[in-house]
Design a protein around this motif. Structure first.
Motif, PDB file in Angstrom:
ATOM      1  N   GLN A  35       0.853  -1.189   0.000  1.00  0.00           N
ATOM      2  CA  GLN A  35       0.000   0.000   0.000  1.00  0.00           C
ATOM      3  C   GLN A  35       0.891   1.241   0.000  1.00  0.00           C
ATOM      4  O   GLN A  35       1.706   1.438   0.906  1.00  0.00           O
ATOM      5  CB  GLN A  35      -0.911   0.003   1.241  1.00  0.00           C
ATOM      6  CG  GLN A  35      -1.580  -1.320   1.549  1.00  0.00           C
ATOM      7  CD  GLN A  35      -2.452  -1.820   0.419  1.00  0.00           C
ATOM      8  OE1 GLN A  35      -3.150  -1.022  -0.225  1.00  0.00           O
ATOM      9  NE2 GLN A  35      -2.432  -3.126   0.170  1.00  0.00           N
ATOM     10  N   ASN A  36       0.726   2.093  -0.998  1.00  0.00           N
ATOM     11  CA  ASN A  36       1.581   3.273  -1.113  1.00  0.00           C
ATOM     12  C   ASN A  36       1.482   4.208   0.090  1.00  0.00           C
ATOM     13  O   ASN A  36       2.462   4.844   0.486  1.00  0.00           O
ATOM     14  CB  ASN A  36       1.248   4.037  -2.397  1.00  0.00           C
ATOM     15  CG  ASN A  36       1.815   3.360  -3.629  1.00  0.00           C
ATOM     16  OD1 ASN A  36       2.884   2.751  -3.581  1.00  0.00           O
ATOM     17  ND2 ASN A  36       1.098   3.434  -4.745  1.00  0.00           N
ATOM     18  N   GLU A  37       0.283   4.293   0.668  1.00  0.00           N
ATOM     19  CA  GLU A  37       0.098   5.167   1.830  1.00  0.00           C
ATOM     20  C   GLU A  37       1.032   4.759   2.969  1.00  0.00           C
ATOM     21  O   GLU A  37       1.631   5.602   3.637  1.00  0.00           O
ATOM     22  CB  GLU A  37      -1.362   5.101   2.292  1.00  0.00           C
ATOM     23  CG  GLU A  37      -1.675   6.032   3.462  1.00  0.00           C
ATOM     24  CD  GLU A  37      -3.113   5.906   3.933  1.00  0.00           C
ATOM     25  OE1 GLU A  37      -3.531   6.736   4.768  1.00  0.00           O
ATOM     26  OE2 GLU A  37      -3.811   4.967   3.482  1.00  0.00           O
TER      27      GLU A  37
ATOM     28  N   ASP B 218      -7.144  -2.882   8.793  1.00  0.00           N
ATOM     29  CA  ASP B 218      -7.272  -4.341   8.814  1.00  0.00           C
ATOM     30  C   ASP B 218      -7.491  -4.872   7.402  1.00  0.00           C
ATOM     31  O   ASP B 218      -6.915  -5.891   7.003  1.00  0.00           O
ATOM     32  CB  ASP B 218      -8.448  -4.763   9.705  1.00  0.00           C
ATOM     33  CG  ASP B 218      -8.212  -4.445  11.174  1.00  0.00           C
ATOM     34  OD1 ASP B 218      -7.109  -3.971  11.522  1.00  0.00           O
ATOM     35  OD2 ASP B 218      -9.142  -4.668  11.979  1.00  0.00           O
ATOM     36  N   GLU B 219      -8.318  -4.179   6.629  1.00  0.00           N
ATOM     37  CA  GLU B 219      -8.619  -4.612   5.258  1.00  0.00           C
ATOM     38  C   GLU B 219      -7.357  -4.602   4.387  1.00  0.00           C
ATOM     39  O   GLU B 219      -7.103  -5.543   3.630  1.00  0.00           O
ATOM     40  CB  GLU B 219      -9.680  -3.695   4.645  1.00  0.00           C
ATOM     41  CG  GLU B 219     -10.060  -4.072   3.225  1.00  0.00           C
ATOM     42  CD  GLU B 219     -11.049  -3.101   2.610  1.00  0.00           C
ATOM     43  OE1 GLU B 219     -11.488  -3.359   1.464  1.00  0.00           O
ATOM     44  OE2 GLU B 219     -11.383  -2.085   3.258  1.00  0.00           O
ATOM     45  N   ASN B 220      -6.560  -3.554   4.500  1.00  0.00           N
ATOM     46  CA  ASN B 220      -5.351  -3.470   3.671  1.00  0.00           C
ATOM     47  C   ASN B 220      -4.274  -4.446   4.132  1.00  0.00           C
ATOM     48  O   ASN B 220      -3.451  -4.900   3.325  1.00  0.00           O
ATOM     49  CB  ASN B 220      -4.815  -2.039   3.656  1.00  0.00           C
ATOM     50  CG  ASN B 220      -5.581  -1.150   2.692  1.00  0.00           C
ATOM     51  OD1 ASN B 220      -6.292  -1.632   1.819  1.00  0.00           O
ATOM     52  ND2 ASN B 220      -5.453   0.153   2.859  1.00  0.00           N
TER      53      ASN B 220
ATOM     54  N   ARG C 227      -4.466  -7.901  16.367  1.00  0.00           N
ATOM     55  CA  ARG C 227      -5.424  -8.368  15.346  1.00  0.00           C
ATOM     56  C   ARG C 227      -4.707  -8.776  14.070  1.00  0.00           C
ATOM     57  O   ARG C 227      -5.000  -9.810  13.464  1.00  0.00           O
ATOM     58  CB  ARG C 227      -6.450  -7.270  15.015  1.00  0.00           C
ATOM     59  CG  ARG C 227      -7.463  -6.981  16.063  1.00  0.00           C
ATOM     60  CD  ARG C 227      -8.650  -6.208  15.502  1.00  0.00           C
ATOM     61  NE  ARG C 227      -8.276  -5.021  14.736  1.00  0.00           N
ATOM     62  CZ  ARG C 227      -8.079  -3.822  15.260  1.00  0.00           C
ATOM     63  NH1 ARG C 227      -8.168  -3.657  16.567  1.00  0.00           N
ATOM     64  NH2 ARG C 227      -7.787  -2.780  14.497  1.00  0.00           N
ATOM     65  N   HIS C 228      -3.777  -7.942  13.639  1.00  0.00           N
ATOM     66  CA  HIS C 228      -3.030  -8.226  12.407  1.00  0.00           C
ATOM     67  C   HIS C 228      -2.229  -9.523  12.538  1.00  0.00           C
ATOM     68  O   HIS C 228      -2.184 -10.333  11.608  1.00  0.00           O
ATOM     69  CB  HIS C 228      -2.095  -7.060  12.087  1.00  0.00           C
ATOM     70  CG  HIS C 228      -2.808  -5.847  11.579  1.00  0.00           C
ATOM     71  ND1 HIS C 228      -2.146  -4.733  11.103  1.00  0.00           N
ATOM     72  CD2 HIS C 228      -4.129  -5.551  11.461  1.00  0.00           C
ATOM     73  CE1 HIS C 228      -3.025  -3.817  10.724  1.00  0.00           C
ATOM     74  NE2 HIS C 228      -4.230  -4.294  10.950  1.00  0.00           N
ATOM     75  N   PHE C 229      -1.595  -9.720  13.694  1.00  0.00           N
ATOM     76  CA  PHE C 229      -0.785 -10.918  13.892  1.00  0.00           C
ATOM     77  C   PHE C 229      -1.662 -12.172  13.922  1.00  0.00           C
ATOM     78  O   PHE C 229      -1.307 -13.211  13.344  1.00  0.00           O
ATOM     79  CB  PHE C 229       0.015 -10.790  15.185  1.00  0.00           C
ATOM     80  CG  PHE C 229       1.022 -11.896  15.389  1.00  0.00           C
ATOM     81  CD1 PHE C 229       2.001 -12.159  14.449  1.00  0.00           C
ATOM     82  CD2 PHE C 229       0.997 -12.668  16.539  1.00  0.00           C
ATOM     83  CE1 PHE C 229       2.938 -13.166  14.637  1.00  0.00           C
ATOM     84  CE2 PHE C 229       1.924 -13.677  16.741  1.00  0.00           C
ATOM     85  CZ  PHE C 229       2.897 -13.929  15.793  1.00  0.00           C
ATOM     86  N   GLU C 230      -2.799 -12.101  14.578  1.00  0.00           N
ATOM     87  CA  GLU C 230      -3.695 -13.250  14.643  1.00  0.00           C
ATOM     88  C   GLU C 230      -4.214 -13.626  13.255  1.00  0.00           C
ATOM     89  O   GLU C 230      -4.261 -14.802  12.890  1.00  0.00           O
ATOM     90  CB  GLU C 230      -4.867 -12.948  15.585  1.00  0.00           C
ATOM     91  CG  GLU C 230      -4.452 -12.926  17.055  1.00  0.00           C
ATOM     92  CD  GLU C 230      -5.549 -12.406  17.970  1.00  0.00           C
ATOM     93  OE1 GLU C 230      -6.514 -11.783  17.463  1.00  0.00           O
ATOM     94  OE2 GLU C 230      -5.437 -12.625  19.191  1.00  0.00           O
ATOM     95  N   TYR C 231      -4.584 -12.609  12.470  1.00  0.00           N
ATOM     96  CA  TYR C 231      -5.049 -12.900  11.106  1.00  0.00           C
ATOM     97  C   TYR C 231      -3.920 -13.499  10.274  1.00  0.00           C
ATOM     98  O   TYR C 231      -4.118 -14.438   9.506  1.00  0.00           O
ATOM     99  CB  TYR C 231      -5.574 -11.628  10.435  1.00  0.00           C
ATOM    100  CG  TYR C 231      -6.045 -11.891   9.015  1.00  0.00           C
ATOM    101  CD1 TYR C 231      -7.321 -12.390   8.775  1.00  0.00           C
ATOM    102  CD2 TYR C 231      -5.197 -11.691   7.929  1.00  0.00           C
ATOM    103  CE1 TYR C 231      -7.756 -12.663   7.482  1.00  0.00           C
ATOM    104  CE2 TYR C 231      -5.617 -11.979   6.638  1.00  0.00           C
ATOM    105  CZ  TYR C 231      -6.889 -12.453   6.427  1.00  0.00           C
ATOM    106  OH  TYR C 231      -7.302 -12.743   5.150  1.00  0.00           O
ATOM    107  N   LEU C 232      -2.723 -12.953  10.434  1.00  0.00           N
ATOM    108  CA  LEU C 232      -1.554 -13.436   9.705  1.00  0.00           C
ATOM    109  C   LEU C 232      -1.334 -14.929   9.962  1.00  0.00           C
ATOM    110  O   LEU C 232      -1.154 -15.717   9.025  1.00  0.00           O
ATOM    111  CB  LEU C 232      -0.324 -12.635  10.152  1.00  0.00           C
ATOM    112  CG  LEU C 232       1.043 -13.080   9.650  1.00  0.00           C
ATOM    113  CD1 LEU C 232       1.195 -12.764   8.171  1.00  0.00           C
ATOM    114  CD2 LEU C 232       2.153 -12.396  10.450  1.00  0.00           C
TER     115      LEU C 232
END
Length: 374
Positions: A123-125, A167-169, A217-222
């Motif tokens: 993601q460029n942002e 979360d979506e990105n 959250r990011h780590f769990e989804y990962l």
């Protein structure tokens, strides 16, 4: 089996979250290369003569910025001084904007067989927020070029938990890596190190601070998504498909011997740990007198046990209780099992075939759990 890490202290653009200060310029890099080669020669007795090197890792900094002659000189010096395995893993760290087709052909010709690409985000942002030099399109193109050049063994770095990363990105980043058929991912939560530009900007309210809940959250989804995609979560931050676990990364967590070459590089031979001076000018000056500027710490049996606990608990194999009995005695095992009970009761850890292994929940708290055993 042992590994060699070569630290190239040059980066054309420091990221806000980076705590390194690269004072070496391309103009003075020739002096640095001479010093690195001299250190390789002087360190040839650090390991036993029959020790086989299974991994060579060019990190930094940005070693992909070295010209052909410089990279060849270092690699040839290593081969002259050490017993390199025929199928050794030879990794080059690179930024997406440094990948060129003609360079790829050369790197392959000298034995580079694995790439570690600092993508960080698609993601460029996020890339702008981190002050990265490349954009998302350059990442995609560089991966395509590497694969078309015949390289299969590729790992990319991704950073999660940044204020700009939704979360979506984050889910999109992972899906992009899966669709690109990347066989290995190293994923890290953004940490704000004291003294970095990011730390100062957050203190001045110019940048938003990180959110621990988002990072969790990011780590769990990962963990969940990569497991369904066929990846082994073989170390807290590392995910690899079977056959693509990094030998270099694994050497650290398995307590194998390794040599660090270059400013600030660390070495470990099982009994002691040593680290080179971080100052580039002093590093070059000292080596011009045929001396290596390093400090050393001889590890006590207690420290060796603590290191084993810290590293083993970060891996999918876990902590081997029988190994601890053999090396540190039955009393150490009894103490560890007593301390482990609360983690077993809280489902942060399981005991399986004589090993203590962290669960996915436990991986979220790996460093804190390990510290509890000290």
């Amino acid at each position: 089996m042992a590994s060699i890490y070569i630290h190239i202290p040059y980066c054309k653009k420091a990221c806000y979250y980076c705590n390194f200060h690269f004072s070496t310029t391309l103009h003075s890099m020739s002096e640095m290369i001479l010093s690195i080669c001299k250190e390789i020669q002087l360190r040839s007795t650090y390991l036993p003569k029959n020790e086989i090197i299974e991994s060579i890792y060019f990190g930094g900094g940005t070693p992909s910025l070295l010209n052909d002659e410089q990279l060849s000189e270092i690699l040839q010096t290593v081969r002259n001084q050490y017993n390199i395995a025929e199928n050794a893993e030879v990794t080059l760290e690179a930024n997406p904007d440094d990948i060129q087709k003609n360079k790829l052909a050369f790197w392959k010709s000298i034995g580079i067989n694995r790439f570690s690409l600092g993508v960080q985000s698609f993601q460029n942002e996020d890339l702008v927020w981190m002050n990265r030099a490349h954009n998302s399109q350059q990442s995609l193109q560089s991966i395509k070029d590497i694969q078309e050049a015949g390289f299969e063994n590729i790992t990319i770095d991704l950073i999660y938990g940044t204020p700009t990363l939704s979360d979506e990105n984050w889910e999109k980043n992972i899906e992009t890596a899966i669709q690109l058929n990347i066989p290995h991912l190293s994923c890290y939560a953004l940490t704000v190190e004291e003294g970095t530009a990011l730390d100062k900007m957050i203190a001045q309210h110019k940048k938003e601070n990180t959110d621990p809940d988002k990072q969790a959250r990011h780590f769990e989804y990962l963990m969940q998504r990569l497991k369904t995609a066929g990846f082994d979560h073989y170390e807290v931050s590392n995910f690899g498909k079977p056959g693509f676990h990094s030998r270099h990364n694994s050497a650290y967590w398995q307590g194998k011997k390794y040599i660090g070459i270059g400013p600030s590089a660390h070495s470990f031979n099982g009994n002691s740990r040593q680290w080179n001076i971080a100052n580039n000018a002093k590093y070059i000056q000292t080596l011009s007198n045929n001396e290596i500027p390093f400090e050393i710490e001889n590890l006590t049996p207690h420290q060796q046990l603590e290191e084993y606990i810290m590293t083993s608990l970060r891996t999918m194999e876990g902590l081997n209780l029988q190994l601890i009995t053999e090396n540190w005695g039955e009393n150490s095992v009894q103490r560890i099992e007593k301390l482990a009970k609360k983690f077993l009761d809280n489902e942060l850890m399981i005991k399986q075939n004589g090993y203590l292994i962290l669960t996915d929940k436990g991986f979220l708290l790996a460093d804190g759990i390990a510290a509890d055993f000290f």
